[in-house]
Design a protein around this motif. Structure first.
Motif, PDB file in Angstrom:
ATOM      1  N   ARG A 199      35.517  -5.507  60.294  1.00 24.08           N
ATOM      2  CA  ARG A 199      34.069  -5.343  60.219  1.00 24.08           C
ATOM      3  C   ARG A 199      33.658  -4.140  59.373  1.00 24.08           C
ATOM      4  NH1 ARG A 199      31.413  -8.192  64.185  1.00 24.08           N
ATOM      5  NH2 ARG A 199      29.624  -7.883  62.813  1.00 24.08           N
ATOM      6  N   MET A 200      34.626  -3.377  58.878  1.00 20.11           N
ATOM      7  CA  MET A 200      34.283  -2.234  58.041  1.00 20.11           C
ATOM      8  C   MET A 200      33.806  -2.747  56.676  1.00 20.11           C
ATOM      9  SD  MET A 200      34.810  -0.019  60.314  1.00 20.11           S
ATOM     10  CE  MET A 200      34.403   1.488  59.388  1.00 20.11           C
ATOM     11  N   LEU A 201      32.835  -2.046  56.102  1.00 19.42           N
ATOM     12  CA  LEU A 201      32.218  -2.513  54.867  1.00 19.42           C
ATOM     13  C   LEU A 201      33.215  -2.600  53.719  1.00 19.42           C
ATOM     14  CD1 LEU A 201      29.761  -3.381  53.234  1.00 19.42           C
ATOM     15  CD2 LEU A 201      29.138  -0.963  52.986  1.00 19.42           C
ATOM     16  N   ASP A 202      34.147  -1.659  53.618  1.00 19.04           N
ATOM     17  CA  ASP A 202      35.117  -1.722  52.522  1.00 19.04           C
ATOM     18  C   ASP A 202      35.993  -2.973  52.641  1.00 19.04           C
ATOM     19  OD1 ASP A 202      36.285  -0.564  54.828  1.00 19.04           O
ATOM     20  OD2 ASP A 202      37.854   0.390  53.640  1.00 19.04           O
ATOM     21  N   HIS A 203      36.376  -3.300  53.873  1.00 19.52           N
ATOM     22  CA  HIS A 203      37.172  -4.510  54.098  1.00 19.52           C
ATOM     23  C   HIS A 203      36.357  -5.752  53.742  1.00 19.52           C
ATOM     24  CE1 HIS A 203      39.145  -7.787  56.321  1.00 19.52           C
ATOM     25  NE2 HIS A 203      40.251  -7.046  56.323  1.00 19.52           N
ATOM     26  N   ALA A 204      35.097  -5.778  54.163  1.00 22.20           N
ATOM     27  CA  ALA A 204      34.237  -6.927  53.879  1.00 22.20           C
ATOM     28  C   ALA A 204      34.016  -7.105  52.377  1.00 22.20           C
ATOM     29  CB  ALA A 204      32.906  -6.768  54.605  1.00 22.20           C
ATOM     30  N   ILE A 248      30.329   6.287  60.619  1.00 20.54           N
ATOM     31  CA  ILE A 248      31.235   7.290  61.175  1.00 20.54           C
ATOM     32  C   ILE A 248      31.598   8.333  60.123  1.00 20.54           C
ATOM     33  CG2 ILE A 248      32.156   5.660  62.864  1.00 20.54           C
ATOM     34  CD1 ILE A 248      34.652   5.413  61.040  1.00 20.54           C
ATOM     35  N   ASP A 249      32.339   9.333  60.575  1.00 11.04           N
ATOM     36  CA  ASP A 249      32.932  10.355  59.688  1.00 11.04           C
ATOM     37  C   ASP A 249      31.910  11.048  58.802  1.00 11.04           C
ATOM     38  OD1 ASP A 249      35.392  10.021  60.748  1.00 11.04           O
ATOM     39  OD2 ASP A 249      36.296   9.027  59.028  1.00 11.04           O
ATOM     40  N   CYS A 250      30.838  11.522  59.407  1.00 13.21           N
ATOM     41  CA  CYS A 250      29.888  12.310  58.622  1.00 13.21           C
ATOM     42  C   CYS A 250      30.552  13.622  58.211  1.00 13.21           C
ATOM     43  CB  CYS A 250      28.614  12.568  59.404  1.00 13.21           C
ATOM     44  SG  CYS A 250      28.687  13.921  60.580  1.00 13.21           S
ATOM     45  N   PRO A 256      31.751   3.129  51.966  1.00 11.76           N
ATOM     46  CA  PRO A 256      31.965   1.842  52.642  1.00 11.76           C
ATOM     47  C   PRO A 256      32.952   1.911  53.805  1.00 11.76           C
ATOM     48  CG  PRO A 256      31.901   1.515  50.275  1.00 11.76           C
ATOM     49  CD  PRO A 256      31.888   3.003  50.490  1.00 11.76           C
ATOM     50  N   GLU A 257      33.990   2.725  53.698  1.00  8.44           N
ATOM     51  CA  GLU A 257      34.972   2.825  54.778  1.00  8.44           C
ATOM     52  C   GLU A 257      34.425   3.531  56.005  1.00  8.44           C
ATOM     53  OE1 GLU A 257      36.582   5.698  51.529  1.00  8.44           O
ATOM     54  OE2 GLU A 257      35.215   3.981  51.653  1.00  8.44           O
ATOM     55  N   HIS A 258      33.222   4.080  55.897  1.00  7.17           N
ATOM     56  CA  HIS A 258      32.572   4.746  57.025  1.00  7.17           C
ATOM     57  C   HIS A 258      31.437   3.907  57.623  1.00  7.17           C
ATOM     58  CE1 HIS A 258      33.969   8.846  55.212  1.00  7.17           C
ATOM     59  NE2 HIS A 258      34.942   8.167  55.787  1.00  7.17           N
ATOM     60  N   VAL A 259      31.301   2.666  57.177  1.00  7.91           N
ATOM     61  CA  VAL A 259      30.230   1.792  57.640  1.00  7.91           C
ATOM     62  C   VAL A 259      30.853   0.588  58.353  1.00  7.91           C
ATOM     63  CG1 VAL A 259      28.244   0.389  56.968  1.00  7.91           C
ATOM     64  CG2 VAL A 259      28.808   2.469  55.665  1.00  7.91           C
ATOM     65  N   CYS A 260      30.428   0.344  59.581  1.00  7.87           N
ATOM     66  CA  CYS A 260      30.934  -0.794  60.344  1.00  7.87           C
ATOM     67  C   CYS A 260      29.808  -1.803  60.559  1.00  7.87           C
ATOM     68  CB  CYS A 260      31.499  -0.346  61.689  1.00  7.87           C
ATOM     69  SG  CYS A 260      32.346  -1.676  62.595  1.00  7.87           S
ATOM     70  N   LEU A 320      21.945   7.483  49.430  1.00  6.21           N
ATOM     71  CA  LEU A 320      22.004   6.048  49.174  1.00  6.21           C
ATOM     72  C   LEU A 320      22.641   5.746  47.819  1.00  6.21           C
ATOM     73  CD1 LEU A 320      18.516   4.952  50.530  1.00  6.21           C
ATOM     74  CD2 LEU A 320      20.741   4.637  51.632  1.00  6.21           C
ATOM     75  N   ALA A 321      22.408   6.616  46.833  1.00 11.08           N
ATOM     76  CA  ALA A 321      23.050   6.447  45.531  1.00 11.08           C
ATOM     77  C   ALA A 321      24.564   6.567  45.661  1.00 11.08           C
ATOM     78  CB  ALA A 321      22.515   7.480  44.543  1.00 11.08           C
ATOM     79  N   PHE A 322      25.012   7.465  46.533  1.00  8.47           N
ATOM     80  CA  PHE A 322      26.440   7.629  46.779  1.00  8.47           C
ATOM     81  C   PHE A 322      27.027   6.331  47.328  1.00  8.47           C
ATOM     82  CE2 PHE A 322      29.706  10.145  49.509  1.00  8.47           C
ATOM     83  CZ  PHE A 322      30.719   9.842  48.612  1.00  8.47           C
ATOM     84  N   LEU A 323      26.388   5.760  48.343  1.00  8.03           N
ATOM     85  CA  LEU A 323      26.884   4.510  48.914  1.00  8.03           C
ATOM     86  C   LEU A 323      26.852   3.384  47.883  1.00  8.03           C
ATOM     87  CD1 LEU A 323      27.875   2.844  51.302  1.00  8.03           C
ATOM     88  CD2 LEU A 323      25.491   2.555  52.015  1.00  8.03           C
ATOM     89  N   ALA A 324      25.771   3.301  47.111  1.00  5.54           N
ATOM     90  CA  ALA A 324      25.667   2.265  46.085  1.00  5.54           C
ATOM     91  C   ALA A 324      26.773   2.413  45.047  1.00  5.54           C
ATOM     92  CB  ALA A 324      24.293   2.337  45.416  1.00  5.54           C
ATOM     93  N   MET A 325      27.044   3.655  44.637  1.00  4.30           N
ATOM     94  CA  MET A 325      28.100   3.898  43.661  1.00  4.30           C
ATOM     95  C   MET A 325      29.457   3.471  44.201  1.00  4.30           C
ATOM     96  SD  MET A 325      30.826   6.106  42.949  1.00  4.30           S
ATOM     97  CE  MET A 325      30.507   7.562  43.950  1.00  4.30           C
TER      98      MET A 325
END
Length: 334
Positions: A117-122, A232-234, A220-224, A250-255
């Motif tokens: 369910r982690m975003l990087d895996h998805a 997680i992991d702030c 992404p690996e910090h988003v479930c 948000l730009a960081f996550l988008a990148m």
């Protein structure tokens, strides 16, 4: 009790207070921590390191930071962070969890999230849907709206951005990684140029009280992707690094999503954020933050070379160059 002994102890399934499946304990080393993953829980041990931006060199400092990590992460992952647990040494000199004895280390204890369910895996599986992005953005937008604005003078904000660019430039230029020197100089020159050309835009973000105490490491690996997404992991060890414009975070996550192969997430993320909050960061500002964040990730990828053996060097050099390519692409939009 040295670090190797603690790592060896926590790597053994029999040493935990709850049953651990036969597959054992998955052990991951990061730049600042060792992470031990059982089938149900996760334990993080901080390395006794000191850098310009953090100091984990004493047991007291690591304890204090562990408590802060739990407190801050409960903002966006309230049911994941279970608390701080002592690793103790008994009278016989043996390490144990959950017994009397002298604390020799402090561990952040977490509930293990489902890897699938982690975003990087998805992203790798190609299963991310628009609704997932909408749900992520709704949680983040609500978090940003509830966060108290942090007063910051434009001069201080601009200087901090300039200092970050300078550090990235210096570290990448002095690193013996066969990196393209002329391209690094051109890239950071473009970022410096934006600070001068877009001074009014950046000042307006400060004047509008956009700076908040954010997550700080939104990857992404910090988003479930649970029904209500958790994050997680702030970045707990340095408050200054968490004082951000949501457009930056948000730009960081988008990148990072684009680096992982899901470029469609960024535009949808910002469109949903705009719909919810009414805040529409200009495209040039988003490109600037993406470029700076990609450059930072290139620098950190290079720093990982110090933690891994020669067999891992090609991987981290490839990541360094990949992030630089992305940063350069964004810089063309400035």
């Amino acid at each position: 009790m040295d670090l190797d002994a603690k790592v060896a102890f926590l790597s053994q399934p029999r040493n935990y207070c709850h049953p651990v499946c036969p597959s054992g304990v998955e052990v991951i080393q990061t730049h600042m921590s060792w992470v031990f993953m059982t089938d149900r829980e996760v334990y993080k041990l901080k390395k006794p390191v000191r850098f310009s931006f953090l100091d984990f060199s004493t047991l007291e400092a690591r304890h204090r930071d562990s408590l802060e990590e739990v407190r801050l992460n409960r903002r966006l992952a309230p049911d994941v962070y279970l608390g701080v647990q002592a690793l103790r040494q008994n009278r016989a000199g043996q390490l144990q969890l959950d017994v009397d004895g002298e604390p020799v280390e402090w561990l952040v204890r977490m509930r293990r999230l489902p890897a699938g369910r982690m975003l990087d895996h998805a992203i790798r599986a190609g299963t991310v849907e628009d609704d997932d992005v909408h749900r992520i953005t709704r949680v983040l937008a609500d978090f940003y709206r509830r966060a108290a604005p942090v007063p910051m003078r434009f001069a201080d904000y601009r200087q901090r951005l300039r200092r970050d660019i300078e550090i990235n430039r210096r570290e990448l230029l002095t690193g013996d990684a066969h990196l393209p020197r002329a391209r690094i100089e051109a890239l950071t020159d473009a970022q410096f140029g934006f600070l001068d050309q877009a001074a009014e835009l950046l000042e307006a973000r400060c004047r509008e009280r956009r700076i908040i105490e954010a997550h700080g490491d939104l990857r992404p690996e910090h988003v479930c992707l649970t029904p209500t997404p958790v994050f997680i992991d702030c970045l707990e060890f340095n408050r200054a690094f968490r004082l951000l414009d949501p457009a930056d975070e948000l730009a960081f996550l988008a990148m990072e999503c684009e680096y992982a192969g899901a470029a469609f997430i960024g535009p949808l993320l910002f469109a949903t954020y705009d719909d919810i909050t009414g805040d529409t960061p200009p495209a040039s500002l988003i490109a600037f933050h993406k470029s700076c964040r990609a450059t930072l990730r290139a620098r950190l990828a290079f720093a990982h070379l110090q933690d891994h053996g020669d067999s891992e060097h090609p991987r981290w050099i490839e990541k360094t160059r990949g992030y630089l390519d992305l940063a350069e692409q964004y810089s063309r939009c400035l």
